[in-house]
Design a protein around this motif. Structure first.
Motif, PDB file in Angstrom:
ATOM      1  N   UNK A 177      48.141  31.514  39.788  1.00  0.00           N
ATOM      2  CA  UNK A 177      48.452  32.950  39.762  1.00  0.00           C
ATOM      3  C   UNK A 177      48.161  33.578  41.111  1.00  0.00           C
ATOM      4  N   UNK A 195      45.388  40.987  41.030  1.00  0.00           N
ATOM      5  CA  UNK A 195      45.463  39.867  40.088  1.00  0.00           C
ATOM      6  C   UNK A 195      44.080  39.431  39.594  1.00  0.00           C
ATOM      7  N   UNK A 198      41.718  42.484  37.905  1.00  0.00           N
ATOM      8  CA  UNK A 198      42.134  42.883  36.546  1.00  0.00           C
ATOM      9  C   UNK A 198      41.962  41.770  35.514  1.00  0.00           C
ATOM     10  N   UNK A 199      42.295  40.538  35.908  1.00  0.00           N
ATOM     11  CA  UNK A 199      42.210  39.453  34.932  1.00  0.00           C
ATOM     12  C   UNK A 199      40.761  39.080  34.634  1.00  0.00           C
ATOM     13  N   UNK A 278      43.576  44.468  26.565  1.00  0.00           N
ATOM     14  CA  UNK A 278      44.470  45.135  27.510  1.00  0.00           C
ATOM     15  C   UNK A 278      44.875  44.244  28.666  1.00  0.00           C
ATOM     16  N   UNK A 279      43.904  43.528  29.234  1.00  0.00           N
ATOM     17  CA  UNK A 279      44.176  42.841  30.486  1.00  0.00           C
ATOM     18  C   UNK A 279      44.602  41.403  30.310  1.00  0.00           C
ATOM     19  N   UNK A 280      43.844  40.664  29.525  1.00  0.00           N
ATOM     20  CA  UNK A 280      44.041  39.216  29.549  1.00  0.00           C
ATOM     21  C   UNK A 280      45.225  38.781  28.702  1.00  0.00           C
ATOM     22  N   UNK A 281      45.402  39.392  27.560  1.00  0.00           N
ATOM     23  CA  UNK A 281      46.402  38.845  26.651  1.00  0.00           C
ATOM     24  C   UNK A 281      47.681  39.639  26.593  1.00  0.00           C
ATOM     25  N   UNK A 283      49.764  43.035  25.569  1.00  0.00           N
ATOM     26  CA  UNK A 283      49.600  43.854  24.372  1.00  0.00           C
ATOM     27  C   UNK A 283      49.858  42.987  23.161  1.00  0.00           C
TER      28      UNK A 283
ATOM     29  N   UNK B  96      48.756  40.248  32.711  1.00  0.00           N
ATOM     30  CA  UNK B  96      48.361  41.638  32.482  1.00  0.00           C
ATOM     31  C   UNK B  96      49.450  42.620  32.913  1.00  0.00           C
ATOM     32  N   UNK B 137      55.220  41.789  27.462  1.00  0.00           N
ATOM     33  CA  UNK B 137      54.228  41.056  28.232  1.00  0.00           C
ATOM     34  C   UNK B 137      54.532  39.558  28.137  1.00  0.00           C
TER      35      UNK B 137
END
Lengths: 284, 357
Positions: A177, A195, A198-199, A278-281, A283, B96, B137
């Protein structure tokens, strides 16, 4: 026989039972009244202890100081710990990783009292740092027997917990990533900002929760490095036992601090779950 | 992508080498890709194809050599300043971010304003036929959809060179063939110079203008796919392209550009080898012609193994002079020849070639 697997639970249940019993007696005591001149307590159940603690300026200022200091310590730990965790997770230099890990493990394994006295030697009024400053003709600072000293000691204590927790989360972010982001034109710094950071937020929040819990319950460093000026919950509970000799009131105080800590940690936990969603998966 | 579609750029690699701890990952690789062409790096794992691609993207710093796009040296630039777009093997979508944000990431990093970026994002989504997924997403997408997003994200920056790392590895077989053809059409219509890394020879043949077969850090042969298939240069390439029989040969009389090659009693007239040195005769199973026994001009042999491969039958035959070779034959509804049956074997000249041993 179906009963057999449960037998294996017995030791754990016994330990849990003991713990629960101790806790229960502690809660019970908080509703009783001290018998003057003894450590004994008696009924009838009363809320007087709680009323007294809630009315006490010391208890209130301690609660605020504890939350404020714990928050400050957590933020500093995160600021110092994040780069260390990142180096451990990503550095291609084995020496760099070993150096960081060694530093953390030494901290982890050396006893708290040893470390507190080491900090006294380094931070004291005639300590290493101030002697150096004086030798250079610079003004010296009061670095210990105040909040500064306590914060330094506790942050040092928290770092390994924070770094090792965050490390696991950072390692879970695929390197591809980061490469992909650079391939798309992001500089190293923007890769981090857009990247990696946030992750890593769910991991960051759990590492910070752990640190915050550790900071809330700090006892040794405020005691040894605070010079009696720094009032954090554990120290105030300890000192109140010694001065008041009033077990029910102390129990009520400890209970209230515990509730406060649980509420704070509960909020962090909710934040952690929310950020993970919110961040990893995406929505879900 | 409208009027200013990415023009093809010329990609040149010269004398590139990289070793890890004394082991050469790539050794002295030189290749030139003409503007707008699609080249496939084909080889088994560990052959250096990925190292070569990552050197072009900037994730591997080669020990020596040169990489240039339209004559401009690439090696001096960090990855983010090279106008190469790489499609990662696992797609590497940012989990994300929405599809739209993923596709727009490269434009954002290049400082485009939202108003400038939006139409280009929309174009890229339309081109890869995922416009309806813009708000989703990555976790909500199928593998095929994720690949389209990754492709849109790579194309939207209008790169000089498109790099695809095992782009179809994660797709199931049916989808793979369909997407390969679609990608090839898209690449041709955009005229974007593209480099694909794969270990699947069929994929390389389907997609490419040029195939570079790599082995142990070197390019064994670089040629158009038909030539790679029909006239492999080396035994390694022949084996990798699925040639079943590689026979030791003695070369006989020359006649212009052809030579008589004999492997035991089996003979074929083939083009002269390109390089001097020991050669093997590469014979695909379908170039081995089986005849009912006792016909003249054929080498007599016996069927030693028989199995069926859908429309064709695959045999192992052993000639009287002790050579074993694989032969395939269209069944045309007939039963398999039985094991032990005597047959005559003959090689079809046009389907045989000499390869470097």
């Amino acid at each position: 026989m179906r009963a057999r697997p449960y037998l294996l639970l017995l030791p754990a249940l016994l330990a849990l039972g003991l713990f629960a019993a101790a806790f229960l007696s502690f809660v019970t005591i908080s509703f009783e009244t001290a018998t003057p001149g003894t450590i004994l307590t008696h009924g009838p159940p009363t809320l007087a202890n709680y009323r007294s603690v809630l009315a006490s300026p010391l208890a209130r200022s301690t609660a605020l100081d504890t939350l404020r200091l714990a928050a400050l310590m957590t933020v500093l730990t995160a600021v110092l710990g994040y780069p260390l965790a990142y180096v451990l997770a990503r550095s291609t230099s084995r020496w760099k990783r070993r150096l960081v890990l060694f530093g953390l493990i030494v901290t982890f394994l050396s006893g708290g009292v040893t470390r507190a006295y080491a900090w006294l030697i380094i931070l004291g009024n005639r300590g290493l740092i101030n002697q150096m400053l004086a030798a250079l003709g610079l003004p010296t600072f009061r670095l210990v027997h105040n909040e500064t000293g306590v914060v330094i000691g506790v942050v040092h204590f928290l770092l390994p917990f924070f770094v090792l927790t965050l490390l696991a989360a950072l390692k879970n972010i695929p390197l591809s990533l980061e490469e992909c982001a650079r391939n798309l034109g992001a500089s190293r710094w923007r890769v981090f900002w857009h990247v990696v950071l946030p992750l890593s937020i769910p991991g960051l929040v759990s590492a910070a929760s752990l640190s915050f819990a550790g900071a809330l319950s700090a006892f040794l460093f405020p005691e040894l490095l605070g010079g009696g000026r720094v009032h954090m919950a554990s120290n105030v509970i300890f000192e109140t036992i010694l001065t008041d000799f009033n077990l029910p009131r102390v129990a009520a105080m400890a209970g209230l601090f515990l509730v406060l800590a649980l509420v704070a940690l509960g909020l962090l936990g909710a934040l952690e779950r929310r950020s993970a969603r919110l961040w990893a998966g995406g929505a879900r | 992508m409208g009027a200013d579609q990415p023009r093809g750029c010329k990609l040149e690699v010269e004398g590139l080498a990289k070793s890890y701890g004394g082991v050469a990952a790539i050794a002295d690789v030189t290749l030139a890709v003409p503007p707008g062409a699609l080249i496939t790096l084909l080889g088994p794992s560990g052959c250096g194809k990925t190292t070569l691609m990552r050197s072009i993207a900037g994730f591997v710093v080669p020990d020596r050599g040169r990489i240039a796009v339209d004559g401009r040296d690439l090696l001096a630039l960090p990855p983010e300043r090279r106008s190469t777009a790489m499609l990662f093997q696992n797609y590497s979508l940012f989990p994300h971010m929405t599809v739209e944000a993923n596709v727009g990431f490269g434009l954002r990093m290049r400082g485009l304003r939202r108003a400038e970026a939006a139409p280009r994002i929309a174009d890229a989504l339309r081109l890869t036929r995922i416009a309806e997924l813009a708000g989703r997403y990555p976790g909500q997408l199928s593998g095929g959809q994720q690949q389209r997003v990754a492709l849109a994200r790579a194309l939207v920056t209008r790169p000089d060179i498109l790099l695809l790392d095992e782009p179809f590895g994660a797709l199931d077989q049916n989808l793979r063939e369909q997407v390969q053809i679609e990608l090839r059409k898209l690449q041709q219509s955009l005229g974007i110079t593209t480099l694909v890394v794969t270990h699947d020879q069929l994929e390389a043949l389907t997609l490419s203008d040029l195939v570079a077969v790599m082995n142990a850090g070197r390019i064994e042969q670089i040629a158009p796919p038909v030539e790679i298939y029909d006239r492999p240069a080396t035994a390694f390439v022949a084996r990798f392209m699925g040639v079943e029989n590689l026979l030791p040969v003695a070369l006989g009389s020359r006649d212009g550009a052809t030579v008589r090659a004999s492997a035991g009693k089996l003979e074929a007239t083939v083009s002269l080898p390109r390089e001097a040195g020991p050669s093997l005769l590469a014979v695909r199973a379908d170039a081995v012609q089986l005849q009912d026994a006792a016909q003249s001009g054929a080498v007599s042999a016996r069927i030693s193994f028989a199995t069926n491969r859908g429309p064709s039958a695959l045999y192992e035959v052993t000639t009287d002079d002790g050579q074993t070779l694989q032969a395939s034959e269209e069944r045309r509804g007939a039963a398999l020849r039985a094991v032990g049956t005597k047959v005559g074997v003959r090689l079809r000249d046009e389907s045989c070639c000499l390869v470097k041993a």
